[in-house]
Design an enzyme around this catalytic site. Structure first.
Site, PDB file in Angstrom:
ATOM      1  N   ASP A   6       0.780  -1.204   0.030  1.00  0.00           N
ATOM      2  CA  ASP A   6       0.142  -0.041   0.054  1.00  0.00           C
ATOM      3  C   ASP A   6       0.865   1.011   0.288  1.00  0.00           C
ATOM      4  O   ASP A   6       1.543   1.611   1.040  1.00  0.00           O
ATOM      5  CB  ASP A   6      -0.935  -0.162   1.179  1.00  0.00           C
ATOM      6  CG  ASP A   6      -1.720   1.332   1.598  1.00  0.00           C
ATOM      7  OD1 ASP A   6      -1.724   1.982   0.501  1.00  0.00           O
ATOM      8  OD2 ASP A   6      -2.266   1.393   2.540  1.00  0.00           O
ATOM      9  N   LYS A  68       3.241  11.747  -3.426  1.00  0.00           N
ATOM     10  CA  LYS A  68       2.423  11.061  -4.264  1.00  0.00           C
ATOM     11  C   LYS A  68       1.405  11.833  -4.954  1.00  0.00           C
ATOM     12  O   LYS A  68       0.661  11.218  -6.128  1.00  0.00           O
ATOM     13  CB  LYS A  68       1.598   9.898  -3.322  1.00  0.00           C
ATOM     14  CG  LYS A  68       0.450   8.761  -4.059  1.00  0.00           C
ATOM     15  CD  LYS A  68      -0.065   7.990  -3.038  1.00  0.00           C
ATOM     16  CE  LYS A  68      -1.006   7.325  -3.662  1.00  0.00           C
ATOM     17  NZ  LYS A  68      -1.884   6.292  -2.799  1.00  0.00           N
ATOM     18  N   GLU A 145      -7.318   0.666  -4.405  1.00  0.00           N
ATOM     19  CA  GLU A 145      -7.149   0.640  -2.917  1.00  0.00           C
ATOM     20  C   GLU A 145      -8.395   0.216  -2.655  1.00  0.00           C
ATOM     21  O   GLU A 145      -8.507  -0.680  -1.772  1.00  0.00           O
ATOM     22  CB  GLU A 145      -6.956   2.134  -2.558  1.00  0.00           C
ATOM     23  CG  GLU A 145      -5.370   2.343  -2.590  1.00  0.00           C
ATOM     24  CD  GLU A 145      -4.910   3.921  -2.405  1.00  0.00           C
ATOM     25  OE1 GLU A 145      -5.786   4.555  -2.167  1.00  0.00           O
ATOM     26  OE2 GLU A 145      -3.847   4.205  -2.559  1.00  0.00           O
ATOM     27  N   ASP A 167     -12.967   5.149   1.156  1.00  0.00           N
ATOM     28  CA  ASP A 167     -11.776   5.311   1.592  1.00  0.00           C
ATOM     29  C   ASP A 167     -11.169   6.695   1.374  1.00  0.00           C
ATOM     30  O   ASP A 167     -10.827   7.395   0.421  1.00  0.00           O
ATOM     31  CB  ASP A 167     -10.883   4.516   0.415  1.00  0.00           C
ATOM     32  CG  ASP A 167      -9.541   4.423   0.531  1.00  0.00           C
ATOM     33  OD1 ASP A 167      -8.976   4.934   1.322  1.00  0.00           O
ATOM     34  OD2 ASP A 167      -8.716   3.934  -0.267  1.00  0.00           O
TER      35      ASP A 167
END
Length: 563
Positions: A6, A68, A145, A167
């Protein structure tokens, strides 16, 4: 060895499939969460994780975080006198995770399943693959994800179930709707916001504090200090509001200290614009899945930011039920990625599970519309609609626009807007056509999209049968194979901080941060502890160093509890 990773905006984790279950692998500090922060220490060696995060405030010019969010772009972060692309910084995090597994199991790690936000674009997914390659990993699969999270929960389900996965991580928000039936887990729809996460709630808190304390805003603007300090305090306040009705937001301005009390109601007001942004992807996912709220069996919370009471309150108000949190929301995606890795290896314990996924964006081409004698270019013709189950192949027919036209330029886009100028150009190809009157020559445009997000475009001329193909590999902002090779050599030459010294380096970085944050007697006390530990380090006596480490850590914990 194949692992599940992850790769998060705020924290990253790695897991392996062992003895019929997903097992998280701790880092050198014994923690399963590794902060996605990269920096250089005072000797110019690379530090990753908690050590780098502690230095983010004290050495911002030598530290990078939140990279990211820039994956798939030309953004560059600076560490000292060097610049790094998001793929390179992510690769350093991935390499650290890979080394943790290798030390834990004594086996080389060569392959990985890496999770990405469901709403990551084609360029962002390719950049993630490049990061894996730079870290010495073959990326066997990119898994969304929310899909990974639902896969982890799906192992516990025995009957047909429809999930909605909410999420909310540090930097991105995803929502996916999945169905589990007869051992098949099918993604029905995905939506999200790549620039909405816990960090944005922190930024909103900081903005509120600066707006209500003009002197603080002026001081920080003039001095250029304290940005990271305020962000860290905002994160502390946000977390603390999960246990308390009100929390003081403390700050230091020169040699003065101050605070503003933030209660849950005030935080709700501050975050209201962000909460509204959470609703749109939820509505879109339900619409695309052709489902109503009452059709959902379970709501699954994923991501550290879902610990905020206001996030849970939103879910309860929208869906009228309590969400599932059986698995730690910080850990569930990594576990799901490890399960997907086991599926790739055809582990006997998982033979009954089949996983499907969807294309998160619409893919299409540019066309022109003709109104009488007027030709209006720049229109978008969708070929693969968003949330179509992959792998799949779709075809659309187009015709020539002009008399005696000898070639056609096919421009390929990704996005949801009616006009191509508002979408993302992925690539283009040209194909010769026999000169005829406008509309007499037809062409067949076929898009094929696979489970790893690779798009192949194929254009065939109806009269001649001539075909041109293009595999979308290089997007603007994505490294070429030659550049990947050069940057791989550059990364391999970097000196990495020794793993066995991270515990001591972390304590030094923590004391540096606390010294900067404190004033008066507290600052003197931290300075004395730092000097004491430095003397013990210079003794090179491992027993003395360990004892001093334990003692100083206890004192600092006590100090921060009464901060």
């Amino acid at each position: 060895m194949l692992v599940g990773i992850d790769l998060g905006t705020t924290n990253s984790l790695v897991a392996v499939w062992r003895k019929g279950q997903a097992q998280l692998v701790p880092n050198a500090l014994g923690q399963v969460l590794t902060p996605s922060v990269v920096g250089l220490d005072d000797q110019g060696q690379v530090v990753v994780g908690e050590v780098a995060r502690e230095r983010l405030q004290t050495h911002p010019h030598l530290t990078c975080a939140l990279f990211k969010r820039h994956m798939g772009s030309t953004w560059q972060g600076r560490l000292g006198d060097r610049t790094f692309r998001p793929e390179e910084l992510s690769a350093l995090v991935l390499r650290s995770l890979r080394e943790d597994v290798e030390r834990a199991f004594g086996e080389p790690v060569t392959e990985a399943v890496i999770s990405v936000p469901a709403y990551f674009s084609d360029a962002q997914r390719k950049a993630t693959r490049v990061a894996g390659e730079l870290a010495g990993l073959k990326v066997e699969r990119l898994i969304n994800e929310p899909t990974a999270a639902a896969l982890a929960y799906g192992l516990e389900q025995k009957s047909a179930t429809t999930f909605l996965v909410f999420d909310l991580g540090g930097g991105t928000f995803d929502v996916s709707i999945l169905e589990l039936f007869d051992g098949v887990m099918e993604v029905r729809a995905s939506a999200g916001d790549n620039f909405l996460g816990g960090e944005d709630f922190d930024s909103a808190l900081v903005k509120h504090v600066l707006a209500h304390c003009p002197e603080l805003a002026t001081w920080h603007a003039e001095s250029g200090e304290g940005v990271q300090r305020l962000s860290r305090e905002a994160q502390r306040v946000r977390h603390a509001l999960g246990q308390h009705e009100e929390v003081p937001f403390r700050f230091v301005m020169g040699r003065q200290e101050g605070s503003i009390v933030i209660d849950t109601q005030r935080f709700q007001q501050i975050a209201e614009p962000l909460i509204k942004r959470l609703r749109a992807p939820l509505d879109r996912a339900l619409h695309d899945a052709r489902l109503k709220v009452g059709d959902l069996d379970e709501i699954v919370l994923v991501g550290g930011a879902t610990r905020m009471p206001l996030a849970r309150k939103l879910v309860v108000s929208l869906f009228g039920r309590l969400p599932l949190m059986n698995i730690n929301p910080d850990e569930v995606v990594a576990k799901g990625a490890a399960i997907q890795a086991a599926l790739k290896q055809r582990d006997a314990a998982l033979e009954e599970i089949v996983l499907t996924d969807v294309c998160p964006y619409t893919l299409g081409i540019e066309t022109s519309e003709q109104y009488g004698r007027q030709i209006d270019p720049g229109h978008y013709l969708p070929i693969i609609e968003r949330n179509s189950v992959v792998p799949l192949s779709r075809t659309r027919e187009i015709v020539t626009l002009h008399d005696q036209q000898s070639e056609v330029l096919v421009r390929i886009f990704q996005g949801e807007s009616r006009l191509v100028k508002d979408n993302i150009l992925l690539g283009e190809l040209r194909i010769a056509v026999p000169p005829r009157k406008a509309g007499e020559v037809s062409l067949s445009v076929r898009f094929t999209y696979d489970i790893n997000g690779v798009l192949e475009a194929e254009v065939t001329t109806g009269i001649t049968g001539e075909t041109r193909r293009l595999v979308i590999e290089n997007n603007p902002g994505v490294l070429s194979k030659e550049e990947i090779g050069r940057r791989l050599k550059s990364l391999e030459a970097l000196k990495v901080h020794p793993r066995d010294r991270q515990v001591n380096s972390l304590l030094v970085a923590r004391m540096d941060r606390l010294f900067q944050e404190s004033l008066g007697d507290q600052r003197s006390y931290v300075g004395e502890l730092a000097a004491y530990f430095q003397r013990e380090l210079e003794s090179q006596d491992e027993l003395r160093i360990r004892e001093a480490h334990v003692e100083i850590t206890q004192r600092l914990d006590e100090l921060e509890r009464h901060w």
